[in-house]
Scaffold this active site. Structure first.
Site, PDB file in Angstrom:
ATOM      1  N   GLY A  28      -7.892  -8.270  10.626  1.00 10.51           N
ATOM      2  CA  GLY A  28      -8.574  -7.045  11.053  1.00 10.51           C
ATOM      3  C   GLY A  28      -8.388  -6.688  12.516  1.00 10.51           C
ATOM      4  N   SER A  29      -7.332  -7.197  13.151  1.00  8.76           N
ATOM      5  CA  SER A  29      -7.150  -6.859  14.573  1.00  8.76           C
ATOM      6  C   SER A  29      -6.852  -5.368  14.746  1.00  8.76           C
ATOM      7  CB  SER A  29      -6.056  -7.724  15.208  1.00  8.76           C
ATOM      8  OG  SER A  29      -4.797  -7.410  14.677  1.00  8.76           O
ATOM      9  N   ASN A  30      -6.138  -4.771  13.795  1.00 10.59           N
ATOM     10  CA  ASN A  30      -5.894  -3.322  13.898  1.00 10.59           C
ATOM     11  C   ASN A  30      -7.182  -2.532  13.702  1.00 10.59           C
ATOM     12  OD1 ASN A  30      -2.915  -2.422  14.223  1.00 10.59           O
ATOM     13  ND2 ASN A  30      -2.829  -4.202  12.869  1.00 10.59           N
ATOM     14  N   LYS A  85      -6.798  -6.396 -11.781  1.00 12.97           N
ATOM     15  CA  LYS A  85      -6.352  -5.272 -10.943  1.00 12.97           C
ATOM     16  C   LYS A  85      -7.164  -4.019 -11.246  1.00 12.97           C
ATOM     17  CE  LYS A  85      -1.635  -6.491  -9.837  1.00 12.97           C
ATOM     18  NZ  LYS A  85      -0.244  -6.396 -10.266  1.00 12.97           N
ATOM     19  N   MET A 109      -3.472  -5.820   1.745  1.00 12.22           N
ATOM     20  CA  MET A 109      -2.296  -6.487   1.175  1.00 12.22           C
ATOM     21  C   MET A 109      -2.101  -6.216  -0.318  1.00 12.22           C
ATOM     22  SD  MET A 109      -1.060  -7.637   3.859  1.00 12.22           S
ATOM     23  CE  MET A 109       0.303  -8.634   3.260  1.00 12.22           C
ATOM     24  N   ARG A 110      -2.726  -5.174  -0.821  1.00  9.98           N
ATOM     25  CA  ARG A 110      -2.527  -4.802  -2.230  1.00  9.98           C
ATOM     26  C   ARG A 110      -1.817  -3.465  -2.275  1.00  9.98           C
ATOM     27  NH1 ARG A 110      -5.058  -8.406  -6.033  1.00  9.98           N
ATOM     28  NH2 ARG A 110      -6.682  -9.500  -4.889  1.00  9.98           N
ATOM     29  N   ASN A 126      -1.033   4.235   6.715  1.00 12.76           N
ATOM     30  CA  ASN A 126      -0.768   2.790   6.741  1.00 12.76           C
ATOM     31  C   ASN A 126       0.059   2.463   7.974  1.00 12.76           C
ATOM     32  OD1 ASN A 126      -0.639   0.081   5.713  1.00 12.76           O
ATOM     33  ND2 ASN A 126       1.462   0.481   5.064  1.00 12.76           N
ATOM     34  N   HIS A 128       2.919  -0.344   9.375  1.00 14.68           N
ATOM     35  CA  HIS A 128       3.859  -1.363   8.896  1.00 14.68           C
ATOM     36  C   HIS A 128       4.656  -1.884  10.086  1.00 14.68           C
ATOM     37  CE1 HIS A 128       6.319  -3.491   6.044  1.00 14.68           C
ATOM     38  NE2 HIS A 128       7.386  -3.077   6.700  1.00 14.68           N
TER      39      HIS A 128
END
Ligand code: GRF
Length: 214
Positions: A28-30, A85, A109-110, A126, A128
């Protein structure tokens, strides 16, 4: 890297009251960088969804006063039990059933299925750790480093059903110094993420469509 970022007063005014939802799975650093940079402009972090009970991002949310949600356990008597899922994404859909201006993925991560992405297309962002379209998917920094790239990047993009392939909203690169370790490169990439992501989310929230010329 850009100089210290300061939005204009009118953009800051536009940002006030915008609602952001965050989804993450790990450290969770972002998320924390987004919170510290954007909250002072009146942007509201209305909720965090985490698919991994016990992840550190949940501790950060508690400390920052952001309400968090994890998928509820499947009641043992459920027969037949739902597909894991499906159960997870039902919880995601319930979480998204609230007003928001942007859904920000911060190390989630999903893969979000089409039934989640489509109703919110254009509102999901998102980050990346590569210069997309290079190195989509997992372990992007390591792959770029092992390939001997001289530059490495970070990309913020809109989420579409295809992984790491949506329209690019912001991208920056840094050079890898000769002999620099993978760990050192990773540290600098994450620092670049923490600087780029808040800026791009802010611009996304405040860049209203321009009125057509008369
Ligand atoms: C970041 O490197 C981000 O680019 C990737 O996952 C990582 C999340 O790190 N999508 P953190 O949880 O924000 O520390």
């Amino acid at each position: 890297m850009t100089a210290r970022w300061t939005p204009t007063p009118s953009a800051s005014q536009q940002a006030r009251g915008k609602r952001v939802l965050v989804m993450g799975s790990g450290s969770g650093s972002n998320f924390e960088a987004l919170f510290h940079t954007l909250s002072p402009h009146g942007i509201v972090f209305a909720g965090l969804f985490c698919d991994k009970p016990g992840a550190y991002i949940l501790e950060r949310a508690a400390r920052l006063g952001v309400p968090s949600t994890t998928p509820p356990p499947i009641p043992p008597e459920t027969d037949p039990p739902p597909h894991p899922k499906r159960h997870l994404n039902d919880a995601v859909m319930a979480f998204l059933d609230q007003p928001f201006d942007a859904l920000v993925l911060a190390g989630y991560m999903r893969i979000l299925p089409t039934r989640v992405v489509t109703p919110y297309a254009g509102k999901i962002l998102n980050i990346h750790p590569s210069k997309l379209p290079d190195y989509p998917g997992l372990h992007a920094i390591r792959k770029a480093y092992n390939a001997g790239e001289s530059r490495i990047g970070v990309t913020v993009h809109l989420v579409t059903p295809e992984v790491d392939a949506g329209p690019i909203l912001g991208q920056e690169t840094i050079s890898i110094s000769p002999g620099e370790s993978l760990e050192a490169v990773e540290t600098r990439v994450h620092a670049l993420e923490h600087e780029l992501y808040p800026r791009v989310v802010f611009d996304f929230l405040t860049q209203a469509p321009q009125p057509a010329e008369q």
